[in-house]
Design a protein around this motif. Sequence first.
Motif, mmCIF file in Angstrom:
data_model
loop_
_atom_site.group_PDB
_atom_site.id
_atom_site.type_symbol
_atom_site.label_atom_id
_atom_site.label_comp_id
_atom_site.label_asym_id
_atom_site.label_seq_id
_atom_site.Cartn_x
_atom_site.Cartn_y
_atom_site.Cartn_z
ATOM 1 N N PHE A 38 0.808 -1.214 0.000
ATOM 2 C CA PHE A 38 0.000 0.000 0.000
ATOM 3 C C PHE A 38 0.845 1.270 0.000
ATOM 4 C CE2 PHE A 38 -2.910 3.095 2.090
ATOM 5 C CZ PHE A 38 -3.971 3.010 1.197
ATOM 6 N N LEU A 39 1.897 1.314 0.829
ATOM 7 C CA LEU A 39 2.713 2.522 0.999
ATOM 8 C C LEU A 39 4.044 2.484 0.261
ATOM 9 C CD1 LEU A 39 2.233 3.123 4.831
ATOM 10 C CD2 LEU A 39 1.048 4.254 2.953
ATOM 11 N N GLN A 40 4.556 1.305 -0.019
ATOM 12 C CA GLN A 40 5.868 1.120 -0.623
ATOM 13 C C GLN A 40 6.943 1.873 0.161
ATOM 14 O OE1 GLN A 40 4.985 2.334 -4.614
ATOM 15 N NE2 GLN A 40 3.918 0.437 -5.066
ATOM 16 N N PRO A 41 7.047 1.589 1.470
ATOM 17 C CA PRO A 41 8.006 2.306 2.316
ATOM 18 C C PRO A 41 9.432 1.790 2.131
ATOM 19 C CG PRO A 41 6.964 0.604 3.593
ATOM 20 C CD PRO A 41 6.313 0.577 2.225
ATOM 21 N N LEU A 42 10.373 2.494 2.736
ATOM 22 C CA LEU A 42 11.763 2.072 2.717
ATOM 23 C C LEU A 42 11.995 0.946 3.723
ATOM 24 C CD1 LEU A 42 13.234 5.653 2.520
ATOM 25 C CD2 LEU A 42 12.997 4.004 0.648
ATOM 26 N N SER A 43 11.300 1.003 4.854
ATOM 27 C CA SER A 43 11.366 -0.089 5.826
ATOM 28 C C SER A 43 10.116 -0.070 6.711
ATOM 29 C CB SER A 43 12.621 0.010 6.702
ATOM 30 O OG SER A 43 12.546 1.113 7.562
ATOM 31 N N THR A 44 9.796 -1.255 7.223
ATOM 32 C CA THR A 44 8.618 -1.429 8.077
ATOM 33 C C THR A 44 8.988 -2.324 9.242
ATOM 34 O OG1 THR A 44 7.179 -1.341 6.132
ATOM 35 C CG2 THR A 44 6.224 -2.259 8.128
ATOM 36 N N ARG A 45 8.522 -1.937 10.423
ATOM 37 C CA ARG A 45 8.770 -2.753 11.614
ATOM 38 C C ARG A 45 7.533 -2.703 12.499
ATOM 39 N NH1 ARG A 45 12.452 -1.724 16.727
ATOM 40 N NH2 ARG A 45 11.662 0.356 16.383
ATOM 41 N N ILE A 46 7.063 -3.861 12.930
ATOM 42 C CA ILE A 46 5.929 -3.932 13.854
ATOM 43 C C ILE A 46 6.470 -3.637 15.250
ATOM 44 C CG2 ILE A 46 4.102 -5.385 14.829
ATOM 45 C CD1 ILE A 46 3.766 -4.647 11.820
ATOM 46 N N ILE A 47 5.910 -2.613 15.908
ATOM 47 C CA ILE A 47 6.406 -2.237 17.229
ATOM 48 C C ILE A 47 5.429 -2.595 18.345
ATOM 49 C CG2 ILE A 47 7.980 -0.466 16.387
ATOM 50 C CD1 ILE A 47 5.871 1.651 17.039
ATOM 51 N N LYS A 48 4.205 -2.977 17.979
ATOM 52 C CA LYS A 48 3.243 -3.421 18.987
ATOM 53 C C LYS A 48 2.249 -4.358 18.314
ATOM 54 C CE LYS A 48 -0.144 -1.861 22.377
ATOM 55 N NZ LYS A 48 -0.821 -0.713 22.966
ATOM 56 N N LEU A 49 1.946 -5.445 19.001
ATOM 57 C CA LEU A 49 0.968 -6.406 18.509
ATOM 58 C C LEU A 49 0.181 -6.895 19.710
ATOM 59 C CD1 LEU A 49 1.549 -9.042 15.824
ATOM 60 C CD2 LEU A 49 0.375 -9.677 17.900
ATOM 61 N N GLU A 50 -1.128 -6.732 19.656
ATOM 62 C CA GLU A 50 -1.976 -7.049 20.809
ATOM 63 C C GLU A 50 -3.322 -7.572 20.321
ATOM 64 O OE1 GLU A 50 -3.476 -4.498 24.645
ATOM 65 O OE2 GLU A 50 -3.042 -3.407 22.814
ATOM 66 N N LYS A 51 -3.832 -8.584 20.986
ATOM 67 C CA LYS A 51 -5.156 -9.106 20.648
ATOM 68 C C LYS A 51 -6.166 -8.586 21.656
ATOM 69 C CE LYS A 51 -7.668 -13.234 19.350
ATOM 70 N NZ LYS A 51 -7.644 -14.690 19.232
ATOM 71 N N ILE A 52 -7.198 -7.921 21.139
ATOM 72 C CA ILE A 52 -8.272 -7.416 21.986
ATOM 73 C C ILE A 52 -9.560 -8.016 21.452
ATOM 74 C CG2 ILE A 52 -9.512 -5.376 22.796
ATOM 75 C CD1 ILE A 52 -6.894 -3.793 22.421
ATOM 76 N N ASP A 53 -10.235 -8.754 22.288
ATOM 77 C CA ASP A 53 -11.408 -9.517 21.868
ATOM 78 C C ASP A 53 -10.992 -10.410 20.704
ATOM 79 O OD1 ASP A 53 -13.048 -8.404 23.868
ATOM 80 O OD2 ASP A 53 -13.436 -6.646 22.602
ATOM 81 N N GLU A 54 -11.610 -10.276 19.566
ATOM 82 C CA GLU A 54 -11.277 -11.114 18.415
ATOM 83 C C GLU A 54 -10.478 -10.381 17.347
ATOM 84 O OE1 GLU A 54 -11.755 -14.481 18.063
ATOM 85 O OE2 GLU A 54 -12.267 -14.286 20.181
ATOM 86 N N GLN A 55 -10.008 -9.164 17.666
ATOM 87 C CA GLN A 55 -9.245 -8.395 16.688
ATOM 88 C C GLN A 55 -7.808 -8.212 17.140
ATOM 89 O OE1 GLN A 55 -11.166 -4.633 15.687
ATOM 90 N NE2 GLN A 55 -11.586 -5.540 13.688
ATOM 91 N N TRP A 56 -6.920 -8.178 16.160
ATOM 92 C CA TRP A 56 -5.516 -7.900 16.405
ATOM 93 C C TRP A 56 -5.263 -6.425 16.168
ATOM 94 C CZ3 TRP A 56 -2.415 -11.551 18.413
ATOM 95 C CH2 TRP A 56 -2.851 -12.870 18.341
ATOM 96 N N HIS A 57 -4.583 -5.784 17.122
ATOM 97 C CA HIS A 57 -4.242 -4.365 17.042
ATOM 98 C C HIS A 57 -2.718 -4.267 16.932
ATOM 99 C CE1 HIS A 57 -8.243 -2.831 18.569
ATOM 100 N NE2 HIS A 57 -8.330 -4.138 18.720
ATOM 101 N N LEU A 58 -2.261 -3.595 15.891
ATOM 102 C CA LEU A 58 -0.833 -3.476 15.663
ATOM 103 C C LEU A 58 -0.443 -2.025 15.466
ATOM 104 C CD1 LEU A 58 -1.970 -6.072 13.797
ATOM 105 C CD2 LEU A 58 0.460 -6.364 13.534
ATOM 106 N N LEU A 59 0.786 -1.716 15.836
ATOM 107 C CA LEU A 59 1.404 -0.439 15.492
ATOM 108 C C LEU A 59 2.624 -0.775 14.654
ATOM 109 C CD1 LEU A 59 1.310 1.649 18.801
ATOM 110 C CD2 LEU A 59 -0.237 1.778 16.845
ATOM 111 N N ALA A 60 2.763 -0.073 13.542
ATOM 112 C CA ALA A 60 3.890 -0.299 12.651
ATOM 113 C C ALA A 60 4.682 0.988 12.499
ATOM 114 C CB ALA A 60 3.403 -0.770 11.289
ATOM 115 N N GLU A 61 5.985 0.879 12.670
ATOM 116 C CA GLU A 61 6.898 1.996 12.446
ATOM 117 C C GLU A 61 7.362 1.890 10.992
ATOM 118 O OE1 GLU A 61 10.545 3.501 15.018
ATOM 119 O OE2 GLU A 61 10.981 1.602 14.007
ATOM 120 N N VAL A 62 7.126 2.951 10.244
ATOM 121 C CA VAL A 62 7.394 2.937 8.811
ATOM 122 C C VAL A 62 8.289 4.122 8.449
ATOM 123 C CG1 VAL A 62 6.300 3.065 6.532
ATOM 124 C CG2 VAL A 62 5.157 1.829 8.385
ATOM 125 N N TYR A 63 9.360 3.829 7.735
ATOM 126 C CA TYR A 63 10.234 4.892 7.236
ATOM 127 C C TYR A 63 9.943 5.093 5.756
ATOM 128 C CZ TYR A 63 12.760 5.158 11.574
ATOM 129 O OH TYR A 63 13.086 5.358 12.899
#
Length: 102
Positions: A38-63
């Motif tokens: 979608f973004l075609q970034p230079l780099s991507t790193r997942i910095i948080k991954l958490e399951k709440i109820d039946e959904q996964w919540h993630l934070l991604a650090e993107v350069y």
Amino acid sequence: MSKSTSGQPRLAESVTPSSGRTTLSDIRKKAVEFIEEFLQPLSTRIIKLEKIDEQWHLLAEVYEESAFIKQLGLKTEVKDRNVYRIMIGPDLEIAEFEKIED
């Protein structure tokens, strides 16, 4: 990830893990693949991954290339660091995607 007829990635695409059981690696891989297509970034790193109820919540650090520097036409290695929130449903479909304001 396939693209819609408009050439944009589809937000709701189901993927079934080969083992039949969703792993953290499956969730991480789905998020990174989506961001990279979608973004075609230079780099991507997942910095948080958490399951709440039946959904996964993630934070991604993107350069990404700095839009400001690019607009000025400067040749530099300056990159923008952005953080994106991604929510993935139980069937591994992207349910939500947004850039988090700094």
